[in-house]
Enzyme design. Structure first.
Site, PDB file in Angstrom:
ATOM      1  N   ASP A   1     -92.862-118.282 -15.680  1.00  0.00           N
ATOM      2  CA  ASP A   1     -93.134-117.175 -16.591  1.00  0.00           C
ATOM      3  C   ASP A   1     -91.975-116.196 -16.465  1.00  0.00           C
ATOM      4  OD1 ASP A   1     -94.735-115.445 -18.244  1.00  0.00           O
ATOM      5  OD2 ASP A   1     -96.513-116.305 -17.282  1.00  0.00           O
TER       6      ASP A   1
ATOM      7  N   ASP B   1     -92.698-114.090 -21.730  1.00  0.00           N
ATOM      8  CA  ASP B   1     -93.840-113.188 -21.807  1.00  0.00           C
ATOM      9  C   ASP B   1     -93.594-112.069 -22.816  1.00  0.00           C
ATOM     10  OD1 ASP B   1     -96.379-112.088 -20.674  1.00  0.00           O
ATOM     11  OD2 ASP B   1     -95.068-110.421 -20.176  1.00  0.00           O
TER      12      ASP B   1
ATOM     13  N   GLU C   1     -94.400-116.518 -25.921  1.00  0.00           N
ATOM     14  CA  GLU C   1     -95.718-115.922 -26.166  1.00  0.00           C
ATOM     15  C   GLU C   1     -95.583-114.932 -27.321  1.00  0.00           C
ATOM     16  OE1 GLU C   1     -99.263-113.203 -24.302  1.00  0.00           O
ATOM     17  OE2 GLU C   1     -97.171-112.694 -24.072  1.00  0.00           O
TER      18      GLU C   1
ATOM     19  N   HIS D   1    -105.039-117.069 -19.544  1.00  0.00           N
ATOM     20  CA  HIS D   1    -105.503-116.070 -18.559  1.00  0.00           C
ATOM     21  C   HIS D   1    -105.833-114.714 -19.174  1.00  0.00           C
ATOM     22  CE1 HIS D   1    -101.343-115.172 -19.240  1.00  0.00           C
ATOM     23  NE2 HIS D   1    -101.499-114.014 -18.647  1.00  0.00           N
ATOM     24  N   ASP D   2    -105.508-114.513 -20.445  1.00  0.00           N
ATOM     25  CA  ASP D   2    -105.830-113.246 -21.110  1.00  0.00           C
ATOM     26  C   ASP D   2    -107.088-113.341 -21.967  1.00  0.00           C
ATOM     27  OD1 ASP D   2    -103.590-111.882 -20.128  1.00  0.00           O
ATOM     28  OD2 ASP D   2    -102.313-112.563 -21.771  1.00  0.00           O
TER      29      ASP D   2
HETATM   30  O1  TEU Z   1     -99.620-110.592 -22.579  1.00  0.00           O
HETATM   31  C1  TEU Z   1     -99.006-109.979 -23.662  1.00  0.00           C
HETATM   32  C2  TEU Z   1     -99.854-109.813 -24.825  1.00  0.00           C
HETATM   33  O2  TEU Z   1    -100.870-110.417 -24.997  1.00  0.00           O
HETATM   34  C3  TEU Z   1     -99.313-108.787 -25.713  1.00  0.00           C
HETATM   35  O3  TEU Z   1     -97.963-108.979 -25.762  1.00  0.00           O
HETATM   36  C4  TEU Z   1     -99.866-108.774 -27.068  1.00  0.00           C
HETATM   37  O4  TEU Z   1     -98.824-108.861 -27.962  1.00  0.00           O
HETATM   38  C5  TEU Z   1    -100.531-107.463 -27.285  1.00  0.00           C
HETATM   39  O5  TEU Z   1    -101.604-107.359 -26.408  1.00  0.00           O
HETATM   40  C6  TEU Z   1    -100.976-107.292 -28.715  1.00  0.00           C
HETATM   41  O6  TEU Z   1    -101.912-108.242 -29.100  1.00  0.00           O
HETATM   42  C7  TEU Z   1     -98.758-110.884 -21.546  1.00  0.00           C
HETATM   43  C8  TEU Z   1     -99.491-111.506 -20.402  1.00  0.00           C
HETATM   44  O7  TEU Z   1    -100.043-112.712 -20.812  1.00  0.00           O
HETATM   45  C9  TEU Z   1    -100.495-110.522 -19.862  1.00  0.00           C
HETATM   46  O8  TEU Z   1    -101.271-111.071 -18.837  1.00  0.00           O
HETATM   47  C10 TEU Z   1     -99.734-109.320 -19.383  1.00  0.00           C
HETATM   48  O9  TEU Z   1    -100.630-108.317 -18.970  1.00  0.00           O
HETATM   49  C11 TEU Z   1     -98.811-108.760 -20.455  1.00  0.00           C
HETATM   50  O10 TEU Z   1     -98.039-109.762 -21.085  1.00  0.00           O
HETATM   51  C12 TEU Z   1     -97.837-107.787 -19.855  1.00  0.00           C
HETATM   52  O11 TEU Z   1     -96.849-108.459 -19.140  1.00  0.00           O
END
Ligand code: TEU
Ligand code: CA
Length: 560
Positions: free
Chosen positions: A98, A200, A258, A336-337
Site C-alpha cells: 500500500d 491509496d 484506489e 477494510h473500509d
Molecule cells: O481510503 C480513502 C478513501 O476511501 C477516500 O479517499 C475516499 O475518496 C473518500 O472517503 C471519499 O469517498 C483510504 C484507506 O483505504 C483508508 O483506510 C484510509 O483511512 C484513507 O485512505 C486515508 O489514508
C-alpha cells in the site's frame, strides 16, 4: 494469452494487524503471514496486497506514516519482511504494498521540520494558508474524518490542510521535491523485490484554488465537496510522472489505484496505458443501495439498506463494457473500509453459506481482477459488538444514546452500529474454534468473532464449506473463458442476475438468485447442452426452473 501477469491477478487483501499474531501481543504481524503462505497459496489467489506496514503512530491504522523506509516494529523486522517477500515469491505469489501518497503522519520528520516556521525548507512539503482577514478559516471545506480540512498551527498562526484526520497533513504535490521524495520511497521498496503498489486515495493528490468556498453552506458548517479536492485533471499528470518513472525500472509493475469516487468514464482515464496511468482502479460506485425501512428513530446513516439489484446489474454491465479490451475492472464486494459482504449484501444468519457462495460467484466470474478481503473465503461476517465501548468514534456513542432514548433496544442499536462501524471488517482472522479464533493467544486489538463452523481448520476438512467452494471458484476463474471471455448481461427480473461469458468455442452462463425467496430461472437452459461446473445447490436438479434463496449455478457448453 495475456501480455502482462497482472491481467490474471487474483488479489488477496491482507490487513496485517488482523491476519495472524505470532508473538502474542494481540496484533497480527509479518511472521504470522509467512506462517500462513501455504494456506493462501492453496486458496488459489496469486497476488497479495498488504495494508500499510510502515512506521506509524497508528492514528489511522498505518495510513498515517512517519517513516516510509522502515517497517513498524509492531509488524516485525526488516529481515522478516525480506523473508516474507522471498517466501511469497517462492510460491509464485506477487507482493503489492500500500502506498500512501496523499498525506503523511504529523509525526513525519518533514512535517516536524515544517512546523518550525514558514522559512523552513520543508514548509512547502505541505499545504498552508493564512487566516482570512476576520481571523477565520481559509474556506469551508470538510475533512472526510469530520470538521474542517484546516487545522491551526499556533506557532506560526497559519493553518495546514488535512483531508483525513488532523494527524495526517496532506502533502503538496505541486512541490517538485515532494514528487521526487515520494518517487524515491517507491523505488526503494521496488528494489526490495515487490511487484506493485496499491495507490491509496490518489484521486486527492491535486486540490483546487484554496480560497474557494463551497457556496450556500450554513454559517459555521463544513461541506464535503469533491469537486475541489478529488479527481482534478492535475491528478493524471502526477500519476503519469510517478508511474512513468516506476515503469522505467520495472516495466511489469502492477499499479492498483484506489479511486473511491471514480465514475466508469474516469476509471477509463485512470487506466489509460498510453499515458502511464494505473493498471486498474477500485471504485466505490459498484453498490447502489436503497433504504429498506423508514424509521424516524434511527439516524439516516444507520438505517438498514439493501443492494438495489437492478441498479447494481446496470452498473456492473456499464463497467464491464467500458473497461473491455485492454482494460480490466476490479471485482470486489468489500475491503477494510466497508462492512463484510455476507453481512451487507447476503444474509449472515439463515443463509450464510448460500449467500457467501452466491455473491462470490456472481462477482468474480465477471471479466476483471478479483480482490478478496482476508476471511471472506470462510464467510466471515461483521465483527459483533457486545458493548458500546467497542466503538471508538465519539459519534457512535452519541447515536447509541439517542437510539436508546428513542426506545430502540440496546441489542438492535448495537447491531446497527456494528454494520456501519469502520472496524466491522477488520476482525481477527478466524483460524480455529479455539479462544480468539486462533488468531492470537491474547485478546486481539480489534476484537474477533469466535465461531464454530466459520474458521479455516473446520472448513478445510469439509468439501461443502465456503472455503472449498472458493477454491473451486478460483480454479474456474483461471480458465481463459473467465479471464478473457466477453461479457453479456441478460435481461431478467430484479430478483436474479444472469450473465453470459463467451469465447469463440465456449460459453458459460452464470445464474443467481440474489434474494432470500425462491426465484424462477428466466432463461431456458437444456442440460443436454450444458454442464454444471459450479453450484451451491445441495441437490443438482435436472429441472432448471427455479433457484432456492441465494442459489447460484454456473453452466458451460462447448460451441463446437
Ligand atoms: O481510503 C480513502 C478513501 O476511501 C477516500 O479517499 C475516499 O475518496 C473518500 O472517503 C471519499 O469517498 C483510504 C484507506 O483505504 C483508508 O483506510 C484510509 O483511512 C484513507 O485512505 C486515508 O489514508
Ligand atoms: Ca504480533
Amino acid at each position: 494469452m495475456s501480455s502482462n501477469w497482472w491481467q490474471e491477478a487474483i488479489v488477496y487483501q491482507i490487513y496485517p494487524k488482523s491476519f495472524k499474531d505470532s508473538n502474542h501481543d494481540g496484533i497480527g504481524d509479518i511472521k504470522g503471514i509467512i506462517d500462513e503462505l501455504d494456506y493462501i497459496k492453496d486458496l488459489g489467489v496469486n497476488t497479495l496486497w498488504l495494508n500499510p506496514i510502515f512506521i506509524s503512530p497508528q492514528i489511522d491504522n498505518g495510513y498515517d506514516i512517519s517513516n516510509y523506509y522502515a517497517i513498524d516494529p509492531i509488524f516485525g523486522t526488516e529481515e522478516e519482511l525480506e523473508l516474507f517477500i522471498k517466501e511469497a515469491h517462492k510460491r509464485e505469489l506477487k507482493v503489492v504494498f500500500d502506498f500512501v501518497l496523499n498525506h503523511t503522519s504529523k509525526q513525519h520528520p518533514w512535517f516536524q521540520e515544517a512546523l518550525k516556521g514558514p522559512e523552513n525548507i520543508y514548509r512547502d512539503y505541505y499545504i498552508w494558508e493564512k487566516p482570512k482577514e476576520d481571523n477565520g478559516l481559509p474556506n469551508n471545506w470538510a475533512s472526510f474524518f469530520g470538521g474542517s480540512v484546516w487545522e491551526m498551527d499556533d506557532k506560526s498562526g497559519e493553518y495546514y490542510f488535512h483531508l483525513f484526520d488532523k494527524e495526517m497533513p496532506d502533502l503538496n504535490w505541486e512541490n517538485v521535491e515532494v514528487r521526487h521524495a515520494m518517487l524515491h520511497i517507491a523505488k526503494y521498496w521496488l528494489s526490495k523485490g515487490i511487484d506493485g503498489y496499491r495507490l491509496d486515495a490518489f484521486i486527492h493528490m491535486a486540490k483546487a484554488d484554496l480560497s474557494l468556498n463551497v457556496p450556500d453552506t450554513p454559517e459555521g458548517e463544513f461541506a464535503i465537496a469533491e469537486e475541489y479536492y478529488a479527481n482534478l485533471p492535475k491528478v493524471q499528470e502526477y500519476l503519469a510522472e510517478f508511474i512513468g518513472e516506476l515503469r522505467k525500472i520495472k516495466p511489469d509493475i502492477f499499479i492498483l489505484g484506489e479511486a473511491a469516487s471514480a465514475t466508469c468514464e474516469l476509471a477509463k482515464e485512470y487506466t489509460d496505458s498510453n499515458r502511464n496511468q494505473c493498471d486498474t482502479v477500485v471504485s466505490f460506485r459498484y453498490f447502489p443501495e436503497r433504504v429498506v425501512e423508514k424509521n424516524d428513530k434511527v439516524p439516516e446513516s444507520l438505517l438498514t439498506k439493501e443492494l438495489d439489484v437492478s441498479a447494481f446489474k446496470e452498473t456492473m454491465a456499464e463497467w464491464q463494457a467500458a473497461l473491455a479490451g485492454e482494460r480490466y475492472p476490479t471485482l470486489y464486494w468489500n475491503n477494510h473500509d466497508m462492512p463484510r459482504l455476507v453481512s451487507r449484501f447476503g444474509n449472515d444468519d439463515t443463509y450464510r453459506d448460500e449467500s457467501a457462495k452466491m455473491l462470490a460467484t456472481v462477482m468474480y466470474l465477471m471479466r476483471g481482477l478479483p480482490v478478496l478481503l482476508y476471511g471472506e473465503e470462510i464467510g466471515m461476517k461483521n465483527l459483533v459488538s457486545h458493548d458500546v465501548s467497542d466503538f471508538q468514534a465519539p459519534e457512535a456513542v452519541s447515536y447509541y444514546k439517542d437510539m436508546l432514548a428513542k426506545g430502540i433496544s440496546s441489542k438492535e442499536a448495537l447491531a446497527r452500529l456494528s454494520s456501519v462501524n469502520k472496524e466491522a471488517s477488520r476482525g481477527g482472522m478466524q483460524w480455529t474454534e479455539e479462544a480468539n479464533a486462533g488468531f492470537s493467544t491474547v485478546s486481539p486489538w480489534s476484537g474477533v468473532n469466535e465461531e464454530q463452523l466459520y474458521n479455516v481448520r473446520e472448513q478445510s476438512q469439509d468439501e461443502e464449506s465456503i472455503l472449498s467452494y472458493y477454491q473451486a471458484l478460483l480454479r474456474l476463474k483461471k480458465e481463459s473463458l473467465f479471464s478473457e471471455g466477453a461479457f453479456e448481461l441478460l435481461p431478467t427480473s430484479d430478483a436474479s442476475i444472469v450473465y453470459r461469458r463467451f469465447t469463440e468455442d465456449k460459453e458459460a452462463l452464470v445464474i443467481a438468485n440474489m434474494t432470500d425467496k425462491i426465484c424462477p430461472i428466466e432463461v431456458y437452459v437444456s442440460l443436454k447442452e450444458y454442464d454444471i461446473v459450479l453450484s451451491n445447490l445441495t441437490s443438482n436438479s435436472d429441472n432448471l426452473k427455479e433457484l432456492p434463496p441465494y442459489g447460484v449455478i454456473v453452466l458451460i457448453k462447448n460451441k463446437k
